[in-house]
Design an enzyme around this catalytic site. Structure first.
Site, PDB file in Angstrom:
ATOM      1  N   HIS A   1      -7.191  -4.397   4.613  1.00  0.00           N
ATOM      2  CA  HIS A   1      -6.610  -5.782   4.466  1.00  0.00           C
ATOM      3  C   HIS A   1      -7.277  -6.497   3.133  1.00  0.00           C
ATOM      4  O   HIS A   1      -7.075  -6.068   1.867  1.00  0.00           O
ATOM      5  CB  HIS A   1      -6.974  -6.622   5.754  1.00  0.00           C
ATOM      6  CG  HIS A   1      -6.113  -7.860   5.888  1.00  0.00           C
ATOM      7  ND1 HIS A   1      -5.279  -8.380   5.279  1.00  0.00           N
ATOM      8  CD2 HIS A   1      -6.353  -8.734   6.990  1.00  0.00           C
ATOM      9  CE1 HIS A   1      -4.709  -9.471   5.612  1.00  0.00           C
ATOM     10  NE2 HIS A   1      -5.367  -9.951   6.814  1.00  0.00           N
TER      11      HIS A   1
ATOM     12  N   HIS B   1       2.194  -1.064   1.890  1.00  0.00           N
ATOM     13  CA  HIS B   1       2.081  -2.373   2.676  1.00  0.00           C
ATOM     14  C   HIS B   1       2.486  -2.134   4.127  1.00  0.00           C
ATOM     15  O   HIS B   1       3.764  -1.281   4.097  1.00  0.00           O
ATOM     16  CB  HIS B   1       2.912  -3.404   1.965  1.00  0.00           C
ATOM     17  CG  HIS B   1       2.614  -4.895   2.466  1.00  0.00           C
ATOM     18  ND1 HIS B   1       3.205  -5.315   3.655  1.00  0.00           N
ATOM     19  CD2 HIS B   1       1.777  -5.657   2.262  1.00  0.00           C
ATOM     20  CE1 HIS B   1       2.577  -6.642   3.944  1.00  0.00           C
ATOM     21  NE2 HIS B   1       1.748  -6.735   2.880  1.00  0.00           N
TER      22      HIS B   1
ATOM     23  N   ASP C   1      -3.136  -7.177  -3.815  1.00  0.00           N
ATOM     24  CA  ASP C   1      -4.620  -6.981  -4.325  1.00  0.00           C
ATOM     25  C   ASP C   1      -4.869  -6.281  -5.390  1.00  0.00           C
ATOM     26  O   ASP C   1      -5.707  -6.453  -6.118  1.00  0.00           O
ATOM     27  CB  ASP C   1      -5.300  -6.298  -3.046  1.00  0.00           C
ATOM     28  CG  ASP C   1      -5.862  -7.126  -1.841  1.00  0.00           C
ATOM     29  OD1 ASP C   1      -5.982  -8.265  -2.097  1.00  0.00           O
ATOM     30  OD2 ASP C   1      -5.762  -6.720  -0.804  1.00  0.00           O
TER      31      ASP C   1
HETATM   32  C1  LIG Z   1      -3.432  -8.596   0.929  1.00  0.00           C
HETATM   33  C2  LIG Z   1      -3.324  -7.361   2.038  1.00  0.00           C
HETATM   34  O1  LIG Z   1      -3.973  -7.154   3.051  1.00  0.00           O
HETATM   35  S1  LIG Z   1      -2.024  -5.985   1.315  1.00  0.00           S
HETATM   36  C3  LIG Z   1      -2.974  -4.439   2.205  1.00  0.00           C
HETATM   37  C4  LIG Z   1      -4.199  -4.076   1.462  1.00  0.00           C
HETATM   38  N1  LIG Z   1      -4.496  -2.699   1.712  1.00  0.00           N
HETATM   39  C5  LIG Z   1      -4.759  -1.862   1.022  1.00  0.00           C
HETATM   40  O2  LIG Z   1      -4.196  -1.959  -0.208  1.00  0.00           O
HETATM   41  C6  LIG Z   1      -5.241  -0.507   1.735  1.00  0.00           C
HETATM   42  C7  LIG Z   1      -4.477   0.378   1.210  1.00  0.00           C
HETATM   43  N2  LIG Z   1      -3.002   0.751   1.912  1.00  0.00           N
HETATM   44  C8  LIG Z   1      -3.060   1.147   3.339  1.00  0.00           C
HETATM   45  O3  LIG Z   1      -3.989   1.690   3.824  1.00  0.00           O
HETATM   46  C9  LIG Z   1      -1.536   0.923   4.041  1.00  0.00           C
HETATM   47  O4  LIG Z   1      -0.687   1.251   3.019  1.00  0.00           O
HETATM   48  C10 LIG Z   1      -1.627  -0.322   4.637  1.00  0.00           C
HETATM   49  C11 LIG Z   1      -2.806  -0.476   5.557  1.00  0.00           C
HETATM   50  C12 LIG Z   1      -1.652  -1.561   3.743  1.00  0.00           C
HETATM   51  C13 LIG Z   1      -0.315  -0.490   5.653  1.00  0.00           C
HETATM   52  O5  LIG Z   1      -0.307   0.525   6.373  1.00  0.00           O
HETATM   53  P1  LIG Z   1       0.769   1.339   7.144  1.00  0.00           P
HETATM   54  O6  LIG Z   1       1.704   0.021   7.528  1.00  0.00           O
HETATM   55  O7  LIG Z   1       0.337   2.267   8.456  1.00  0.00           O
HETATM   56  O8  LIG Z   1       1.516   2.173   6.001  1.00  0.00           O
HETATM   57  P2  LIG Z   1       2.716   2.937   6.055  1.00  0.00           P
HETATM   58  O9  LIG Z   1       3.305   3.149   7.330  1.00  0.00           O
HETATM   59  O10 LIG Z   1       3.662   2.384   5.100  1.00  0.00           O
HETATM   60  O11 LIG Z   1       2.385   4.433   5.283  1.00  0.00           O
HETATM   61  C14 LIG Z   1       3.342   5.552   5.506  1.00  0.00           C
HETATM   62  C15 LIG Z   1       2.540   6.506   4.717  1.00  0.00           C
HETATM   63  O12 LIG Z   1       2.156   6.402   3.328  1.00  0.00           O
HETATM   64  C16 LIG Z   1       0.637   6.641   3.535  1.00  0.00           C
HETATM   65  N3  LIG Z   1       0.036   5.701   2.705  1.00  0.00           N
HETATM   66  C17 LIG Z   1       0.194   4.423   2.711  1.00  0.00           C
HETATM   67  N4  LIG Z   1      -0.737   3.460   1.859  1.00  0.00           N
HETATM   68  C18 LIG Z   1      -1.119   4.435   1.066  1.00  0.00           C
HETATM   69  C19 LIG Z   1      -2.046   4.185   0.096  1.00  0.00           C
HETATM   70  N5  LIG Z   1      -2.722   3.191  -0.294  1.00  0.00           N
HETATM   71  N6  LIG Z   1      -2.679   5.432  -0.475  1.00  0.00           N
HETATM   72  C20 LIG Z   1      -2.142   6.675   0.031  1.00  0.00           C
HETATM   73  N7  LIG Z   1      -1.130   6.834   1.009  1.00  0.00           N
HETATM   74  C21 LIG Z   1      -0.907   5.625   1.477  1.00  0.00           C
HETATM   75  C22 LIG Z   1       0.048   6.536   4.723  1.00  0.00           C
HETATM   76  O13 LIG Z   1      -0.974   7.186   4.791  1.00  0.00           O
HETATM   77  C23 LIG Z   1       1.271   7.330   5.566  1.00  0.00           C
HETATM   78  O14 LIG Z   1       1.302   8.664   5.352  1.00  0.00           O
HETATM   79  P3  LIG Z   1       1.364   9.238   6.878  1.00  0.00           P
HETATM   80  O15 LIG Z   1       2.664   8.978   7.509  1.00  0.00           O
HETATM   81  O16 LIG Z   1       1.183  10.729   6.293  1.00  0.00           O
HETATM   82  O17 LIG Z   1       0.031   8.950   7.556  1.00  0.00           O
HETATM   83  O1  LIG Z   2       0.671  -9.205   5.546  1.00  0.00           O
HETATM   84  C1  LIG Z   2      -0.143  -8.265   5.762  1.00  0.00           C
HETATM   85  O2  LIG Z   2      -0.170  -7.410   6.543  1.00  0.00           O
HETATM   86  C2  LIG Z   2      -1.048  -8.218   4.626  1.00  0.00           C
HETATM   87  C3  LIG Z   2      -1.047  -8.862   3.351  1.00  0.00           C
HETATM   88  O3  LIG Z   2      -0.284  -8.532   2.592  1.00  0.00           O
HETATM   89  C4  LIG Z   2      -1.438 -10.205   3.528  1.00  0.00           C
HETATM   90  O4  LIG Z   2      -2.019 -10.771   4.468  1.00  0.00           O
HETATM   91  O5  LIG Z   2      -1.362 -11.232   2.562  1.00  0.00           O
END
Ligand SMILES: CC(=O)SCCNC(=O)CCNC(=O)[C@H](O)C(C)(C)COP(=O)(O)OP(=O)(O)OC[C@H]1O[C@@H](n2cnc3c(N)ncnc32)[C@H](O)[C@@H]1OP(=O)(O)O
Ligand SMILES: O=C([O-])CC(=O)C(=O)O
Length: 375
Positions: A221, A260, A311
């Protein structure tokens, strides 16, 4: 290990309540606060205007904005007991732990005795969070007890002033406004949902916000801006970045700052902060970090159709403004406080305790074994 059961995992796609505050990804990519598009807000508004919009329900007129900013300015002084707590937190503590502790201690000293006081407590936190983090940072890193009652016009300028010991220039103040607006609110994300669950038990505002800070801290997050910086600063050039990212993808590692839970095509905040990161990169004469970041974006889209979230380009933008990496997520806190608090108010207006059910997966029944007979 048991196979990952993704049916309904993470409550994805399930409606968990109503809100009038924000829409996320309604056509795959949009973001609005109370109906206003993020693009116009980040371009035209000051952060304090957006805070007012979220917390008071409408955009302020000039007199209302002036009065709101004057009130926030008057609330920047740290209570002595909070200073003493901050001075006792070790220098190697994580700043998000400092935020969590600072918020919690404030709740001890200035407890919300009645929900009719909620707006005053929220304003106090909004005014005080930059003071909390900067006071601790400057004390623990430089041995200086800073003055937190500055005359800066905005929360962003106040933060940069306390951090660097000088008034920021107009460009940096503008970028802080845009950044704080982009981070302010995002519907039922993990930290906001934490705040709403806490509010639903009729707990106090400081408990709701302290819990939300804990949820925001994780690298999946808000912690992703710090984690993205730690990654990109290791890349020596765009070609090196490409090679390393390809290796990480091959090893199935997560690339922080990408992907996301809701957006499917793009995160609308990215284009805005990316533009500011590019401008700041030109300002400091950077020849590496911005091109490296742009190449990461290219490779991730080409290889995985994964896009930068809010981010990723925040990392380089903050870095170019001389902000230490470990303070990136606390800035997110200073901003998202507005969204969290607006959701707490909304939850309180129409409350029912949040208490979902679970699918039980444990044993059907178990026989009691006396302790001396257990293996
Ligand atoms: C302001 C914020 O909070 S925005 C989010 C900030 N977080 C990050 O940047 C961390 C990196 N990103 C992630 O871990 C994820 O994309 C999350 C936590 C944001 C969302 O998670 P989910 O909703 O579970 O992602 P989603 O269902 O779209 O994932 C689909 C596939 O893509 C992959 N994937 C998603 N994000 C990434 C990533 N950043 N790097 C590599 N692979 C990824 C997942 O592992 C998944 O693969 P799988 O089906 O083989 O397990
Ligand atoms: O909506 C989400 O899951 C994460 C995010 O981008 C935020 O909190 O800004």
């Amino acid at each position: 290990m048991a196979e990952k059961n993704i049916g309904g995992a993470g409550l994805r796609g399930q409606v968990a309540g109503q809100t009038a505050l924000c829409t996320v990804g309604q056509s795959g990519h949009g973001l609005t606060y109370r109906g206003y598009g993020i693009e116009v807000l980040a371009d035209k508004a000051e952060f304090e205007e957006v805070a007012y919009l979220l917390l008071r329900g409408k955009l302020p007129n000039q007199a209302e904005l002036d009065a709101y900013k004057a009130k926030l300015k008057s609330l920047r002084s740290l209570p002595q007991a909070l200073r003493e707590v901050l001075e006792r937190i070790p220098a190697d503590a994580h700043p998000m732990d400092v935020m969590r502790t600072g918020c919690s201690m404030l709740g001890v000293l200035e407890t919300e005795a009645d929900f009719s006081q909620q707006d005053d407590h929220i304003d106090r936190m909004l005014a005080l969070f930059p003071s909390i983090i900067c006071y601790w940072h400057r004390f623990s890193q430089d041995g200086v007890r800073i003055e937190t009652e500055t005359d800066d016009d905005s929360i962003g300028a106040h933060f940069l002033h306390m951090l660097h010991g000088r008034t920021p220039d107009a460009l940096h103040e503008k970028v802080m406004h845009a950044s704080l607006i982009l981070y302010a609110e995002h519907e039922f994300n993990a930290s906001t949902f934490t705040a709403r669950v806490c509010a639903s038990t009729l707990s106090d505002i400081h408990s709701c916000i302290t819990g939300a800070i804990g949820s925001l801290r994780g690298p999946l997050h808000g912690g992703a801006n710090e984690a993205a910086m730690a990654m990109i600063e290791k890349f020596k050039s765009p070609d090196d970045a490409e090679e390393q990212i390809m290796g990480m993808l091959e090893r199935k590692e997560k690339i922080m700052g990408f992907g996301h839970a809701i957006y499917r095509e793009s995160d609308p905040r990215n284009a805005i902060i990316k533009k500011w990161a590019q401008k700041l990169s030109e300002e400091v004469g950077d020849k590496v970090l911005y091109p490296v970041s742009a190449r990461c974006e290219e490779v991730m889209w080409r290889e995985k159709k994964l896009f930068c979230n809010a981010d990723f380009f925040h990392a380089s933008a903050y870095h170019f403004m001389g902000i230490p990496t470990e303070l990136f997520t606390p800035i997110f806190v200073m901003s998202r406080l507005t969204g969290w608090a607006a959701h707490v108010k909304e939850q309180r207006e129409n409350n029912r305790i949040i208490r979902p059910s679970a699918d039980y997966t444990g044993p059907e029944s178990a026989e009691w074994t006396p302790i001396e007979q257990r293996h």
